[in-house]
Scaffold this motif. Structure first.
Motif, PDB file in Angstrom:
ATOM      1  N   ASP A 153      37.386  44.764  52.863  1.00 37.65           N
ATOM      2  CA  ASP A 153      37.693  43.363  53.100  1.00 37.65           C
ATOM      3  C   ASP A 153      37.087  42.969  54.439  1.00 37.65           C
ATOM      4  N   ASP A 154      37.054  41.655  54.726  1.00 38.87           N
ATOM      5  CA  ASP A 154      36.433  41.165  55.960  1.00 38.87           C
ATOM      6  C   ASP A 154      37.464  40.843  57.029  1.00 38.87           C
ATOM      7  N   ASP A 155      38.550  41.603  57.095  1.00 38.76           N
ATOM      8  CA  ASP A 155      39.575  41.366  58.108  1.00 38.76           C
ATOM      9  C   ASP A 155      39.041  41.666  59.495  1.00 38.76           C
ATOM     10  N   ASN A 156      39.619  41.017  60.516  1.00 41.83           N
ATOM     11  CA  ASN A 156      39.180  41.195  61.897  1.00 41.83           C
ATOM     12  C   ASN A 156      39.817  42.405  62.566  1.00 41.83           C
ATOM     13  N   LEU A 157      41.073  42.723  62.208  1.00 40.00           N
ATOM     14  CA  LEU A 157      41.770  43.825  62.857  1.00 40.00           C
ATOM     15  C   LEU A 157      41.148  45.176  62.515  1.00 40.00           C
ATOM     16  N   GLY A 158      40.667  45.346  61.314  1.00 41.65           N
ATOM     17  CA  GLY A 158      40.057  46.615  60.928  1.00 41.65           C
ATOM     18  C   GLY A 158      41.052  47.536  60.252  1.00 41.65           C
ATOM     19  N   LEU A 159      40.745  47.912  59.021  1.00 43.15           N
ATOM     20  CA  LEU A 159      41.639  48.753  58.238  1.00 43.15           C
ATOM     21  C   LEU A 159      41.645  50.201  58.718  1.00 43.15           C
ATOM     22  N   SER A 160      40.496  50.684  59.220  1.00 49.31           N
ATOM     23  CA  SER A 160      40.352  52.098  59.572  1.00 49.31           C
ATOM     24  C   SER A 160      39.712  52.249  60.942  1.00 49.31           C
ATOM     25  N   ASN A 161      40.261  53.163  61.745  1.00 45.74           N
ATOM     26  CA  ASN A 161      39.701  53.404  63.077  1.00 45.74           C
ATOM     27  C   ASN A 161      38.556  54.412  63.086  1.00 45.74           C
ATOM     28  N   ILE A 162      38.113  54.880  61.906  1.00 47.42           N
ATOM     29  CA  ILE A 162      36.932  55.746  61.851  1.00 47.42           C
ATOM     30  C   ILE A 162      35.800  55.087  61.068  1.00 47.42           C
ATOM     31  N   TYR A 163      35.976  53.845  60.656  1.00 41.93           N
ATOM     32  CA  TYR A 163      34.943  53.142  59.894  1.00 41.93           C
ATOM     33  C   TYR A 163      33.876  52.598  60.840  1.00 41.93           C
ATOM     34  N   ALA A 164      32.616  52.809  60.506  1.00 41.79           N
ATOM     35  CA  ALA A 164      31.490  52.245  61.240  1.00 41.79           C
ATOM     36  C   ALA A 164      30.548  51.585  60.242  1.00 41.79           C
ATOM     37  N   ASP A 165      30.067  50.387  60.574  1.00 39.70           N
ATOM     38  CA  ASP A 165      29.206  49.645  59.656  1.00 39.70           C
ATOM     39  C   ASP A 165      27.912  50.389  59.346  1.00 39.70           C
TER      40      ASP A 165
END
Length: 354
Positions: A80-92
């Protein structure tokens, strides 16, 4: 290429482990995480992977070299395009190698420490016993930092100097100065250019009180000040903010400890993408024989495009001393959009300092 890098990192860790047998001054760690994400509202799925290798080498008296590198890989994109971020290990961006830390630290007695080199603010300020449980990006570093500044937060790093002073037991003063623009390109990381990149400063005062349980009571108040390039590239914009964190043990249930988590941040200017943030939650540690940790947290973001709230429930289960499983459920609400997402994270942690 990814398998090659993983193999090289594993070989380096084996060398570090062998070095530990020869010299106790060499410490090493290896962390690998794989995570499946599912947006239950839209049906979007993603697969996220994170690999981290770290080394700490003792040099002369009171001095050490600290190094850390990571690799990131994801398939499916953000759910999803949320601003808070679902995961702290996700990198674009998928990258087989990012150098996160390469610094030299020097301690003067037991009260004063200076570190200089390539660093990341997350480990210096925002990874605490309670916030470290949750998977959301807002608990890894405050949104007023990651959404307002090109700062050295995951997965970026920057040249800087970090100071820590412990005047009395329990009281810690921290201050840091970083290059204003962080990067993950090796040829642009080792630079300190205030005239073109600006500078970013961060500091805090913390006080800890020991308790009967595993976690101490902790109270932190900090500031941020950034002078970073404007869109024109030649005029620097100055922004100031303040942040705070409270971790307060409440009650013991046998060996288990219930801890209250409270955090918040605000900028002095509202003409920026994110001008405020608050979060609150509860964490229960040392549950059952395998010392599980469970928690719930609510994070609320004041963003230029509308407010956003993320409620996360999670539990961290140790299957073995080095293998753990962590499911998490996120309920995220935008001003005009809401969704529910779940993730399942498997973590492998090895090293001679664990």
């Amino acid at each position: 290429m990814y398998r090659l890098v993983v193999g090289l990192v594993a070989c380096l860790c084996e060398v570090a482990a062998w070095s530990q047998e020869v010299s106790p001054r060499v410490g090493w760690s290896l962390t690998a995480m794989t995570e499946g994400e599912w947006n239950m509202t839209s049906g979007n799925t993603s697969w996220v992977n994170y690999l981290e290798a770290g080394v700490n080498v003792g040099l002369w008296k009171g001095a050490a070299f600290e190094g850390m590198a990571i690799a990131t890989y994801q398939a499916g994109g953000a759910v999803d395009d949320d601003n808070l971020g679902l995961s702290n290990i996700y990198a674009d961006e998928n990258k087989p190698f990012r150098l996160m830390q390469a610094s030299l630290s020097q301690s003067f007695g037991e009260r004063f420490i200076v570190s200089f080199g390539l660093r990341n603010v997350d480990m210096d300020y925002f990874t605490t016993p309670s916030t470290g449980l949750f998977t959301g990006a807002a608990d890894a570093d405050y949104p007023i930092l990651s959404l307002n500044y090109p700062l050295a937060t995951f997965p970026l790093s920057a040249m800087g100097i970090h100071l820590e002073y412990l005047p009395v037991d329990g009281l810690t003063l921290k201050a840091s100065v970083y290059n204003g623009v962080a990067n993950d390109d090796f040829d642009r990381q080792f630079r300190f250019c205030p005239s073109s990149d600006g500078v970013f400063t961060l500091g805090c005062i913390s006080y800890e009180i020991p308790t009967k349980g595993e976690q101490a009571a902790s109270y932190t108040l900090g500031y941020v000040y950034g002078k970073t390039p404007s869109e024109e590239g030649d005029v620097h914009e100055k922004e100031t903010g303040f942040w705070g964190l409270i971790e307060q043990p409440l009650i013991m249930f046998g060996k288990s400890q219930l801890v209250l988590l409270g955090q918040g941040a605000a900028m002095t200017s509202r003409d920026i993408p994110c001008d405020g943030y608050w979060g609150g939650g509860l964490v229960m540690n040392r549950i059952a024989r395998n010392n599980m940790t469970a928690g719930v947290v609510c994070n609320h973001l004041f963003f230029a495009d509308g407010h956003e709230t993320d409620i996360e429930c999670t539990i961290h289960c140790h299957l073995t001393p080095w293998l753990s499983l962590q499911p998490a459920l996120h309920i995220i609400h935008h001003d005009k959009h809401s969704f529910v997402a779940g993730l399942l994270r498997v973590s492998l942690e090895l090293g001679n300092d664990r």
